[in-house]
Design a protein around this motif. Structure first.
Motif, PDB file in Angstrom:
ATOM      1  N   ILE A  42       1.051  -1.189   0.475  1.00 38.43           N
ATOM      2  CA  ILE A  42       0.350   0.190  -0.143  1.00 38.43           C
ATOM      3  C   ILE A  42       0.877   1.305  -0.402  1.00 38.43           C
ATOM      4  O   ILE A  42       1.106   2.154  -0.441  1.00 38.43           O
ATOM      5  N   GLN A  43       1.737   1.605   0.817  1.00 34.30           N
ATOM      6  CA  GLN A  43       2.622   2.457   0.726  1.00 34.30           C
ATOM      7  C   GLN A  43       3.594   2.574  -0.498  1.00 34.30           C
ATOM      8  O   GLN A  43       4.052   3.397  -0.569  1.00 34.30           O
ATOM      9  N   GLU A  44       3.768   2.006  -0.865  1.00 28.93           N
ATOM     10  CA  GLU A  44       4.640   1.588  -2.478  1.00 28.93           C
ATOM     11  C   GLU A  44       3.636   2.069  -3.320  1.00 28.93           C
ATOM     12  O   GLU A  44       4.126   2.622  -4.670  1.00 28.93           O
ATOM     13  N   HIS A  45       2.619   1.798  -3.188  1.00 31.09           N
ATOM     14  CA  HIS A  45       1.343   1.953  -4.217  1.00 31.09           C
ATOM     15  C   HIS A  45       1.335   3.483  -4.557  1.00 31.09           C
ATOM     16  O   HIS A  45       0.356   3.759  -3.653  1.00 31.09           O
ATOM     17  N   SER A  46       1.061   3.668  -5.441  1.00 32.53           N
ATOM     18  CA  SER A  46       1.132   5.760  -5.789  1.00 32.53           C
ATOM     19  C   SER A  46      -0.968   5.745  -5.460  1.00 32.53           C
ATOM     20  O   SER A  46      -0.742   7.006  -5.685  1.00 32.53           O
ATOM     21  N   ASP A  47      -1.054   4.963  -5.693  1.00 33.18           N
ATOM     22  CA  ASP A  47      -2.693   5.373  -5.751  1.00 33.18           C
ATOM     23  C   ASP A  47      -3.107   4.928  -4.528  1.00 33.18           C
ATOM     24  O   ASP A  47      -4.462   5.129  -4.007  1.00 33.18           O
ATOM     25  N   TYR A  48      -2.342   5.343  -3.852  1.00 34.30           N
ATOM     26  CA  TYR A  48      -3.149   4.482  -2.199  1.00 34.30           C
ATOM     27  C   TYR A  48      -1.919   6.390  -1.717  1.00 34.30           C
ATOM     28  O   TYR A  48      -0.832   6.380  -1.925  1.00 34.30           O
ATOM     29  N   GLN A  49      -2.562   6.767  -0.868  1.00 40.57           N
ATOM     30  CA  GLN A  49      -1.707   7.436   0.621  1.00 40.57           C
ATOM     31  C   GLN A  49      -2.585   7.057   1.592  1.00 40.57           C
ATOM     32  O   GLN A  49      -3.473   6.416   2.389  1.00 40.57           O
ATOM     33  N   THR A  50      -1.662   6.985   2.991  1.00 38.39           N
ATOM     34  CA  THR A  50      -1.862   6.860   4.732  1.00 38.39           C
ATOM     35  C   THR A  50      -1.274   7.823   5.341  1.00 38.39           C
ATOM     36  O   THR A  50       0.035   8.456   5.158  1.00 38.39           O
ATOM     37  N   TYR A  51      -2.265   9.141   6.296  1.00 37.69           N
ATOM     38  CA  TYR A  51      -1.829   9.595   6.382  1.00 37.69           C
ATOM     39  C   TYR A  51      -1.820   9.408   8.251  1.00 37.69           C
ATOM     40  O   TYR A  51      -2.694   8.514   8.389  1.00 37.69           O
TER      41      TYR A  51
END
Length: 148
Positions: A42-51
């Motif tokens: 998830i962290q490496e995929h550009s279509d995902y963001q985690t804040y």
């Protein structure tokens, strides 16, 4: 009343122990090992963001976002995959701040809408009121079929 410093930032691997606690509070218990396995791609995929929201150096909330295209609508949309604030900090504006960060990211990826699902359980009625207060409307009921 004591003033706390709130910082919004991208989640890091070092946050996983706190993210596991938050996921448990959200009703999705997971081990650190399993969450590490989930979080890495998830962290490496550009279509995902985690804040994460950090108060005085402690992670007290998180929001996970997914950029998607839709078959039934034009343009890019962003879906909130997970949103949770530590139960000790609920009602203090952290959820709102996380959703504002989500709106900011959605704007940078050109999204036309921000969407989320929230369970139809009694303990989620407060969350539903919170979402409505922030301008979300309930437009559908979600269904899931487990395949494995």
């Amino acid at each position: 009343m004591e003033q706390h410093t709130l910082v919004m930032r991208e989640a890091k691997q070092e946050d996983i122990p706190r993210l596991v606690v938050l996921m448990d509070q959200l009703g999705y218990p997971v081990t650190e090992e399993d969450f590490r396995t989930r979080f890495a791609p998830i962290q490496e995929h550009s279509d995902y963001q985690t804040y994460v929201a950090e108060s005085d150096g402690e992670v007290v909330g998180m929001i996970g976002l997914i950029k998607e295209m839709r078959f039934e609508r034009d343009g890019i949309h962003v879906r909130v995959g997970s949103l949770v604030v530590d139960d000790r900090y609920r009602g203090s504006g952290i959820g709102r701040a996380l959703l504002l960060a989500a709106e900011g990211w959605a704007g940078t990826v050109g999204a036309r809408a921000l969407a989320l699902n929230s369970g139809n359980r009694e303990e989620r009625t407060g969350a539903h009121a919170f979402y409505r207060h922030l301008g979300f409307t309930g437009t559908s009921t979600g269904f899931v079929k487990l395949l494995q």
